[in-house]
Scaffold this motif. Structure first.
Motif, PDB file in Angstrom:
ATOM      1  N   VAL A 340     -19.967 -52.988  51.771  1.00 49.54           N
ATOM      2  CA  VAL A 340     -20.607 -53.128  53.076  1.00 49.54           C
ATOM      3  C   VAL A 340     -21.969 -52.439  53.029  1.00 49.54           C
ATOM      4  CG1 VAL A 340     -20.489 -52.536  55.522  1.00 49.54           C
ATOM      5  CG2 VAL A 340     -18.426 -53.311  54.306  1.00 49.54           C
ATOM      6  N   VAL A 341     -23.017 -53.245  53.231  1.00 49.15           N
ATOM      7  CA  VAL A 341     -24.401 -52.776  53.101  1.00 49.15           C
ATOM      8  C   VAL A 341     -25.040 -52.782  54.489  1.00 49.15           C
ATOM      9  CG1 VAL A 341     -26.638 -53.195  52.005  1.00 49.15           C
ATOM     10  CG2 VAL A 341     -24.498 -53.795  50.797  1.00 49.15           C
ATOM     11  N   ALA A 342     -25.570 -51.645  54.913  1.00 45.86           N
ATOM     12  CA  ALA A 342     -26.211 -51.528  56.219  1.00 45.86           C
ATOM     13  C   ALA A 342     -27.722 -51.646  56.074  1.00 45.86           C
ATOM     14  CB  ALA A 342     -25.860 -50.194  56.867  1.00 45.86           C
ATOM     15  N   ALA A 366     -21.460 -46.681  55.751  1.00 47.94           N
ATOM     16  CA  ALA A 366     -21.670 -47.872  54.914  1.00 47.94           C
ATOM     17  C   ALA A 366     -21.688 -47.475  53.443  1.00 47.94           C
ATOM     18  CB  ALA A 366     -22.977 -48.543  55.295  1.00 47.94           C
ATOM     19  N   ASP A 367     -21.495 -48.462  52.580  1.00 42.38           N
ATOM     20  CA  ASP A 367     -21.538 -48.174  51.135  1.00 42.38           C
ATOM     21  C   ASP A 367     -22.969 -47.981  50.655  1.00 42.38           C
ATOM     22  OD1 ASP A 367     -18.689 -48.400  50.651  1.00 42.38           O
ATOM     23  OD2 ASP A 367     -18.930 -50.534  51.040  1.00 42.38           O
ATOM     24  N   ASP A 395     -27.003 -39.247  53.539  1.00 42.91           N
ATOM     25  CA  ASP A 395     -26.457 -38.688  52.295  1.00 42.91           C
ATOM     26  C   ASP A 395     -26.284 -39.738  51.207  1.00 42.91           C
ATOM     27  OD1 ASP A 395     -26.308 -36.224  53.581  1.00 42.91           O
ATOM     28  OD2 ASP A 395     -24.245 -36.563  54.235  1.00 42.91           O
ATOM     29  N   LYS A 396     -27.261 -40.604  51.081  1.00 42.74           N
ATOM     30  CA  LYS A 396     -27.244 -41.641  50.054  1.00 42.74           C
ATOM     31  C   LYS A 396     -28.687 -41.921  49.651  1.00 42.74           C
ATOM     32  CE  LYS A 396     -23.422 -44.022  52.439  1.00 42.74           C
ATOM     33  NZ  LYS A 396     -22.337 -43.768  51.479  1.00 42.74           N
ATOM     34  N   ASP A 397     -28.840 -42.631  48.539  1.00 44.13           N
ATOM     35  CA  ASP A 397     -30.173 -43.114  48.205  1.00 44.13           C
ATOM     36  C   ASP A 397     -30.528 -44.240  49.166  1.00 44.13           C
ATOM     37  OD1 ASP A 397     -30.414 -41.363  46.062  1.00 44.13           O
ATOM     38  OD2 ASP A 397     -29.508 -42.789  44.657  1.00 44.13           O
ATOM     39  N   VAL A 398     -31.663 -44.107  49.819  1.00 43.09           N
ATOM     40  CA  VAL A 398     -32.075 -45.060  50.846  1.00 43.09           C
ATOM     41  C   VAL A 398     -33.405 -45.680  50.462  1.00 43.09           C
ATOM     42  CG1 VAL A 398     -32.719 -45.355  53.268  1.00 43.09           C
ATOM     43  CG2 VAL A 398     -30.855 -43.801  52.648  1.00 43.09           C
TER      44      VAL A 398
END
Length: 444
Positions: A340-342, A366-367, A395-398
């Motif tokens: 699931v990609v936001a 989201a993943d 808390d992810k690479d954006v």
């Protein structure tokens, strides 16, 4: 109040509420026309389908014999309104007109910080199959039935617009801090909903799992629905699957019925409980309600899906952290084995500043996360925040993408991509669909 021998002219007819109201009057047999800017809006499609005349703004549109309904987006200095006053034509603002109109029906207003459109859509879909109904949904959908004795409407809390209404029943889905360009605090929001509740005539149907709604005080009955055991109306034996949700409904500790809902997410179960509650109060049977709940397919720009070359693309109006969480939850229910990609575009600088950390926490569900620059609404000036401020809290690479920079999304295969926001994120989503279809992943 309404007259068959007058023409109702809508100043700003392409607005979502205005277009829906125009369709209602047309459907009930009244003469309707309107004006707006020349740019195409999706709301005008059904107006054109119904052969309702639409003109570009011009004072020459205003002639003797018209009754004017003015959209709230246009001030008294608008040339058409100036001309109308010169001709001494009756002029009413949208919300005041609608507030008077619903007095002729058993009216059910749906409000809350989130879930208004989906709940109004579910209510309208179900009730129209049980009794003659006119209804207005905030996505621009409106329907008028000359035989209607019920009226369902979405009631927006922005700038306290909903205080123009005194419905028979009010469904209140939740109270949350939103519209920080107008409301000062969550307490300010709660006070507005309390005032609205005081104006309701027969009963309040409120989500009892919401802490602020539990604080409502009124002279009329409040029926609380939700998952918690202390609610009057509860969902139990819940089964959430890739086909939707099913559950039993308990009313005052007695089994009322079994229901299936072909839409996704816990929030939609709550929405269904509110609809079941108000229809039960009006005497409809569980089996009849269940029959039509089971055929609901959703509303515009709420979890709207399309398939393209193995990808599932979902367009959703989610523009608040609570709504983002609900949309991601729904996607993971329907597609438990897919990534699931936001893709999120914040709407307004004031909302982004006020809810920055909450946005980050919701998107973390989201993943993968991609962001689009903040949509600059015409109702406010640019604020002291940028999309990088939000990216840094996730808390992810954006990655930051745009309509001209969609390449980071092109490598996905067999994923679910959520395009979320209240600005022009749907345009970006459509551009991606077109580009992806032309450049399939296996050709990269």
């Amino acid at each position: 109040m309404l007259k068959k021998d007058t023409i109702y002219h809508f100043v700003g007819i392409k607005g979502s509420g205005m277009s829906a109201l125009a369709l209602i009057l047309h459907g009930e047999g009244y003469q309707v026309q309107g004006s707006d800017i020349g740019k195409y809006f999706f709301t005008q499609q059904e107006l054109e389908n119904q052969n309702i005349p639409i003109f570009e703004f011009n004072s020459d549109n205003i002639t003797e014999g018209l009754t004017i309904i003015a959209g709230n987006a246009f001030g008294d200095e608008h040339p058409e309104l100036v001309k109308a006053r010169e001709l001494n034509l009756p002029i009413q603002r949208y919300h005041k007109f609608l507030g008077e109109l619903i007095n002729g029906y058993t009216s059910i207003a749906v409000t809350g910080s989130h879930g208004k459109t989906s709940t109004t859509g579910l209510l309208s879909h179900t009730l129209k199959n049980l009794a003659p109904l006119s209804y207005l949904i905030g996505d621009g959908t409106g329907f008028g039935d000359e035989e209607a004795n019920y009226f369902a409407l979405e009631a927006c809390e922005y700038r306290r617009h909903f205080l123009a209404y005194s419905p028979d029943y009010a469904i209140i889905t939740n109270i949350d801090f939103d519209h920080p360009d107008y409301y000062q605090s969550i307490e300010d929001v709660a006070e507005a909903f309390q005032t609205f509740s005081n104006q309701t005539k027969k009963a309040i149907i409120a989500c009892g799992d919401d802490e602020y709604l539990k604080e409502l005080t009124t002279d009329i009955p409040i029926y609380y629905y939700g998952f918690d055991d202390n609610n009057h109306i509860r969902a139990i034996n819940i089964d959430r699957s890739v086909n939707g949700s099913s559950f039993d409904v308990i009313v005052n500790d007695t089994l009322f019925g079994y229901f299936e809902l072909p839409v996704y997410g816990k929030h939609n179960i709550l929405n269904a409980l509110s609809v079941i509650t108000v229809l039960n109060l009006e005497g409809f049977q569980a089996e009849d309600i269940a029959e039509h709940l089971a055929t609901f397919t959703g509303v515009k720009r709420r979890f709207s899906e399309k398939q393209v070359e193995g990808l599932t693309i979902i367009d959703d109006y989610a523009h608040h952290p609570s709504e983002i969480k609900a949309t991601i939850d729904a996607a993971k229910q329907k597609y438990p084995d897919r990534r699931v990609v936001a893709v999120f575009q914040p709407h307004t600088f004031s909302r982004t500043i006020a809810l920055l950390q909450d946005f980050a926490e919701s998107l973390n569900l989201a993943d993968d996360v991609y962001l689009v620059d903040i949509f600059n609404s015409a109702r406010e000036e640019a604020g002291n925040v940028s999309i990088i401020d939000l990216a840094n809290r996730i808390d992810k690479d954006v990655e930051i993408i745009s309509q001209d920079h969609l390449s980071p999304l092109m490598a996905y295969q067999d994923a679910v991509i959520l395009f979320m926001g209240a600005g022009d994120i749907d345009v970006i989503g459509n551009q991606f669909v077109s580009s992806y279809a032309q450049l399939k992943p296996n050709t990269l």
